[in-house]
Write a protein that holds these residues in place. Structure first.
Motif, mmCIF file in Angstrom:
data_model
loop_
_atom_site.group_PDB
_atom_site.id
_atom_site.type_symbol
_atom_site.label_atom_id
_atom_site.label_comp_id
_atom_site.label_asym_id
_atom_site.label_seq_id
_atom_site.Cartn_x
_atom_site.Cartn_y
_atom_site.Cartn_z
ATOM 1 N N LEU A 54 -10.164 7.243 -2.253
ATOM 2 C CA LEU A 54 -11.134 6.355 -2.923
ATOM 3 C C LEU A 54 -10.994 4.903 -2.466
ATOM 4 C CD1 LEU A 54 -11.064 7.713 -6.605
ATOM 5 C CD2 LEU A 54 -12.768 8.147 -4.839
ATOM 6 N N LYS A 55 -10.110 4.670 -1.490
ATOM 7 C CA LYS A 55 -9.865 3.321 -0.951
ATOM 8 C C LYS A 55 -9.320 2.368 -2.012
ATOM 9 C CE LYS A 55 -13.112 3.470 2.924
ATOM 10 N NZ LYS A 55 -13.600 4.843 2.866
ATOM 11 N N LEU A 56 -8.564 2.922 -2.958
ATOM 12 C CA LEU A 56 -7.892 2.078 -3.940
ATOM 13 C C LEU A 56 -6.535 1.671 -3.371
ATOM 14 C CD1 LEU A 56 -8.603 4.337 -7.066
ATOM 15 C CD2 LEU A 56 -9.553 2.056 -6.663
ATOM 16 N N ASN A 57 -6.120 0.440 -3.619
ATOM 17 C CA ASN A 57 -4.762 0.032 -3.245
ATOM 18 C C ASN A 57 -3.823 0.658 -4.255
ATOM 19 O OD1 ASN A 57 -5.721 -1.807 -1.233
ATOM 20 N ND2 ASN A 57 -6.390 -3.093 -2.927
ATOM 21 N N TYR A 58 -2.762 1.286 -3.790
ATOM 22 C CA TYR A 58 -1.919 2.068 -4.702
ATOM 23 C C TYR A 58 -0.445 1.852 -4.374
ATOM 24 C CZ TYR A 58 -0.112 6.386 -6.962
ATOM 25 O OH TYR A 58 0.564 7.293 -7.747
ATOM 26 N N ALA A 59 0.350 1.633 -5.400
ATOM 27 C CA ALA A 59 1.807 1.592 -5.222
ATOM 28 C C ALA A 59 2.447 2.255 -6.432
ATOM 29 C CB ALA A 59 2.304 0.157 -5.080
#
Ligand code: HPA
Length: 249
Positions: free
Chosen positions: A198-203
């Motif tokens: 979904l092109k979310l930035n994730y950490a």
């Protein structure tokens, strides 16, 4: 575009202290319902979304979490960034109980979960790049926050994700260690790859709550896990709070 943070709370974090809730979104998605209503509110002056991964109260086991609905719903509420909170077992001897760790790599041992939005149904085959599964920008923000607070945060670790809900055997952990895993948990996948799709930035920020199977002096008990959650989560939330203040100016 302005950035909006979503926090996915794991075991030991079904509510976010300090979040002034303005709305609880009861979402329905093409993939079904998320684990719980998504809470929208203000945390330290910033708009934040919060979702309890295992439901509220905690009732959904890791292999039954509707990860696709969770991520889809967060994006629909305009999340751009996702910080996932994960309780994990420590495989690497340096990652002792109550350590905070930011994984930078991941190995997926799960099976049978709905792990993609690109299941070929729209006639398209898509292979996304997951060489580096976590957002470096979010990781740097969290590292800076921990430095400022002088809270220890280990910044390199490979997170092995198992199917659960049972814990592992000592031999499985040995094999995972040989594979290069430092941490073991049950919820990092497919959450991480779905965020990427979904092109979310994730950490992910992981709290070690027990030595992995065969690594401690005895078996793993729920009591031991709860104790570590109670004492370690406040440290994790301090880092998260400082991150929110500094990263979302
Ligand atoms: N194994 C898998 N998942 C976990 C563990 C573990 O030892 N501890 C917390 N989540």
């Amino acid at each position: 575009m302005s950035k909006t943070l979503a926090i996915i709370g794991g075991t030991g974090l079904t509510e976010l202290e300090g979040l002034t809730i303005s709305k609880a979104h009861d979402m329905h998605t093409p993939y079904g319902s998320p684990s719980a209503p998504i809470l929208e509110g203000e945390l330290l002056g910033h708009r934040v979304l919060f979702l309890a991964r295992h439901g509220h109260p905690h009732r959904i086991p890791p292999h039954k979490v509707n990860y696709r609905a969770n991520l889809w719903a967060l994006q629909n509420l305009f999340a751009t960034d996702v910080i996932a909170i994960n309780a994990v077992g420590g495989i690497n001897q340096a990652m002792t109980t109550e350590s905070l760790v930011l994984p930078d790599q991941l190995i997926d041992y799960t099976w049978g979960r709905d792990s993609t939005f690109f299941d070929g149904e729209n006639g398209q085959v898509t292979h996304i790049d997951l060489s580096y599964p976590y957002s470096e920008s979010l990781r740097e923000g969290l590292i800076a926050a921990s430095h400022d607070l002088k809270i220890d945060l280990m910044t390199s670790a490979t997170y092995g994700v198992t199917q659960g809900p049972r814990l592992e055997t000592a031999a499985e952990i040995k094999r995972m260690e040989n594979d290069g895993c430092d941490l073991v948990g049950m919820t990092g996948m497919p959450e991480t790859v779905l965020a990427r799709e979904l092109k979310l930035n994730y950490a992910s920020i992981a709290l070690v709550v027990n030595p992995a199977a065969g690594k401690g002096d005895s078996g793993i008990t729920i009591k031991q896990i709860e104790k570590a959650l109670n004492s370690g989560m406040s440290k994790l939330l301090k880092v998260l709070g400082k991150f929110v203040i500094d990263y979302y100016e």
